[in-house]
Design an enzyme around this catalytic site. Sequence first.
Site, PDB file in Angstrom:
ATOM      1  N   HIS A 106       0.819  -1.220   0.000  1.00 29.99           N
ATOM      2  CA  HIS A 106       0.000   0.000   0.000  1.00 29.99           C
ATOM      3  C   HIS A 106       0.849   1.265   0.000  1.00 29.99           C
ATOM      4  CE1 HIS A 106      -3.762  -2.288   1.679  1.00 29.99           C
ATOM      5  NE2 HIS A 106      -3.556  -2.501   0.394  1.00 29.99           N
ATOM      6  N   CYS A 117       1.357  13.228 -12.468  1.00 33.16           N
ATOM      7  CA  CYS A 117       2.401  12.510 -13.214  1.00 33.16           C
ATOM      8  C   CYS A 117       3.175  11.566 -12.291  1.00 33.16           C
ATOM      9  CB  CYS A 117       3.330  13.502 -13.920  1.00 33.16           C
ATOM     10  SG  CYS A 117       4.480  14.361 -12.824  1.00 33.16           S
ATOM     11  N   CYS A 134       3.973  19.848  -7.907  1.00 35.68           N
ATOM     12  CA  CYS A 134       4.918  19.006  -8.649  1.00 35.68           C
ATOM     13  C   CYS A 134       5.927  19.873  -9.400  1.00 35.68           C
ATOM     14  CB  CYS A 134       4.144  18.133  -9.625  1.00 35.68           C
ATOM     15  SG  CYS A 134       5.202  17.154 -10.681  1.00 35.68           S
ATOM     16  N   ALA A 219       0.098  -9.241  18.538  1.00 32.62           N
ATOM     17  CA  ALA A 219       1.232  -9.687  17.732  1.00 32.62           C
ATOM     18  C   ALA A 219       2.563  -9.621  18.484  1.00 32.62           C
ATOM     19  CB  ALA A 219       1.306  -8.841  16.462  1.00 32.62           C
TER      20      ALA A 219
HETATM   21  P1  OAD Z   1      -7.350  -2.606  10.222  1.00 33.08           P
HETATM   22  O1  OAD Z   1      -7.361  -1.385  11.070  1.00 33.08           O
HETATM   23  O2  OAD Z   1      -8.478  -2.837   9.296  1.00 33.08           O
HETATM   24  O3  OAD Z   1      -7.265  -3.893  11.137  1.00 33.08           O
HETATM   25  C1  OAD Z   1      -6.361  -4.042  12.178  1.00 33.08           C
HETATM   26  C2  OAD Z   1      -6.433  -5.500  12.613  1.00 33.08           C
HETATM   27  O4  OAD Z   1      -5.450  -5.706  13.595  1.00 33.08           O
HETATM   28  C3  OAD Z   1      -7.776  -5.934  13.241  1.00 33.08           C
HETATM   29  O5  OAD Z   1      -8.158  -7.178  12.684  1.00 33.08           O
HETATM   30  C4  OAD Z   1      -7.451  -6.073  14.724  1.00 33.08           C
HETATM   31  O6  OAD Z   1      -8.201  -7.115  15.349  1.00 33.08           O
HETATM   32  C5  OAD Z   1      -5.989  -6.440  14.678  1.00 33.08           C
HETATM   33  N1  OAD Z   1      -5.224  -6.027  15.841  1.00 33.08           N
HETATM   34  C6  OAD Z   1      -5.391  -4.940  16.632  1.00 33.08           C
HETATM   35  N2  OAD Z   1      -4.434  -4.886  17.564  1.00 33.08           N
HETATM   36  C7  OAD Z   1      -3.627  -5.961  17.356  1.00 33.08           C
HETATM   37  C8  OAD Z   1      -2.456  -6.450  17.967  1.00 33.08           C
HETATM   38  N3  OAD Z   1      -1.903  -5.818  19.005  1.00 33.08           N
HETATM   39  N4  OAD Z   1      -1.894  -7.572  17.465  1.00 33.08           N
HETATM   40  C9  OAD Z   1      -2.439  -8.218  16.420  1.00 33.08           C
HETATM   41  N5  OAD Z   1      -3.547  -7.800  15.788  1.00 33.08           N
HETATM   42  C10 OAD Z   1      -4.130  -6.692  16.254  1.00 33.08           C
HETATM   43  O7  OAD Z   1      -5.962  -2.616   9.467  1.00 33.08           O
HETATM   44  P2  OAD Z   1      -5.526  -3.419   8.158  1.00 33.08           P
HETATM   45  O8  OAD Z   1      -6.131  -4.761   8.111  1.00 33.08           O
HETATM   46  O9  OAD Z   1      -4.061  -3.294   8.043  1.00 33.08           O
HETATM   47  O10 OAD Z   1      -5.358   0.461   3.239  1.00 33.08           O
HETATM   48  O11 OAD Z   1      -6.180  -2.537   7.047  1.00 33.08           O
HETATM   49  C11 OAD Z   1      -5.921  -2.872   5.746  1.00 33.08           C
HETATM   50  C12 OAD Z   1      -5.892  -1.655   4.910  1.00 33.08           C
HETATM   51  O12 OAD Z   1      -7.120  -0.933   5.047  1.00 33.08           O
HETATM   52  C13 OAD Z   1      -4.836  -0.620   5.264  1.00 33.08           C
HETATM   53  O13 OAD Z   1      -3.581  -0.886   4.723  1.00 33.08           O
HETATM   54  C14 OAD Z   1      -5.395   0.586   4.663  1.00 33.08           C
HETATM   55  C15 OAD Z   1      -6.783   0.446   5.220  1.00 33.08           C
HETATM   56  O14 OAD Z   1      -7.702   1.202   4.662  1.00 33.08           O
HETATM   57  C16 OAD Z   1      -5.367   1.524   2.454  1.00 33.08           C
HETATM   58  O15 OAD Z   1      -5.272   2.654   2.902  1.00 33.08           O
HETATM   59  C17 OAD Z   1      -5.473   1.201   1.007  1.00 33.08           C
END
Ligand code: OAD
Length: 236
Positions: A106, A117, A134, A219
């Site tokens: 991402h 651009c 830019c 984690a």
């Molecule tokens: P989310 O904020 O959607 O999810 C975070 C996840 O981490 C959840 O499933 C929680 O249960 C878990 N979580 C929270 N604390 C934790 C811990 N201490 N240890 C392990 N797990 C834990 O974040 P992402 O899944 O990364 O994309 O989101 C995916 C994408 O959506 C991001 O990269 C971003 C977002 O919109 C874009 O901006 C394109």
Amino acid sequence: MRVLVITGAGVSAESGIPTFRGKDGYWRNFDPAKLATPEAFARDPQLVWEWYRERRQRICNAQPNAAHAAIAKLAQHANEFLLVTQNVDDLHARAGMSPTKMVQIHGNIFVTRCSRCDFSVLELDEEWQEIPRCANCDALMRPGVVWFGEQLPWNELQRVENFLDRRACDIVIVAGTTALFGYIVDWALRANRGGELIEVNPEETPLSQFATRLVREPAAIALPRLVDQFVSQTKL
Ligand code: OAD
């Protein structure tokens, strides 16, 4: 041993970086899922930049945690390794992950790129007050991250595809992500053809039903233990 690790915002949560969909995710009452869009930038680029600059600052002040360190250790011990992170922070890198073994699917929050651009710059020390324009085409510069509805970067995507095409993985770990994007589940399943598929997440996700092991712990607690287990038992 061939290992694929996929991470999301939960892995940086214990470094103090709010997740997107967690209770701390809201910023000044704005939903990040609505700010991280081309539409939000078109409507109010100043607001979107303020959010990203605050996040940059927070990331600069944060330190990698034990989960980042454990993943970097696993990368050193595995014969073949790829980390695919959805995180745009630099905490995996600062924990010692080699760029050759990591794909930031991402993007990178410290990159500022043109909204029109291909021009981009890596900005670790920004001084500007007005949104920069830019140097090539004078359009507004934007954060170098992937927003909702945008395509994944082609080069990074190819690196993931190449890794998946080569061979199945013995171990796939998916940590700290809601796995709401179809490609995250797809990559984990394609990599895992008979090996271990481990999910590290305190909560259930769409991937949970496919996991061979569910670790419902933060984690930074679960990963160091898992990695030590792999390193000692399977002689990675
Ligand atoms: P989310 O904020 O959607 O999810 C975070 C996840 O981490 C959840 O499933 C929680 O249960 C878990 N979580 C929270 N604390 C934790 C811990 N201490 N240890 C392990 N797990 C834990 O974040 P992402 O899944 O990364 O994309 O989101 C995916 C994408 O959506 C991001 O990269 C971003 C977002 O919109 C874009 O901006 C394109």
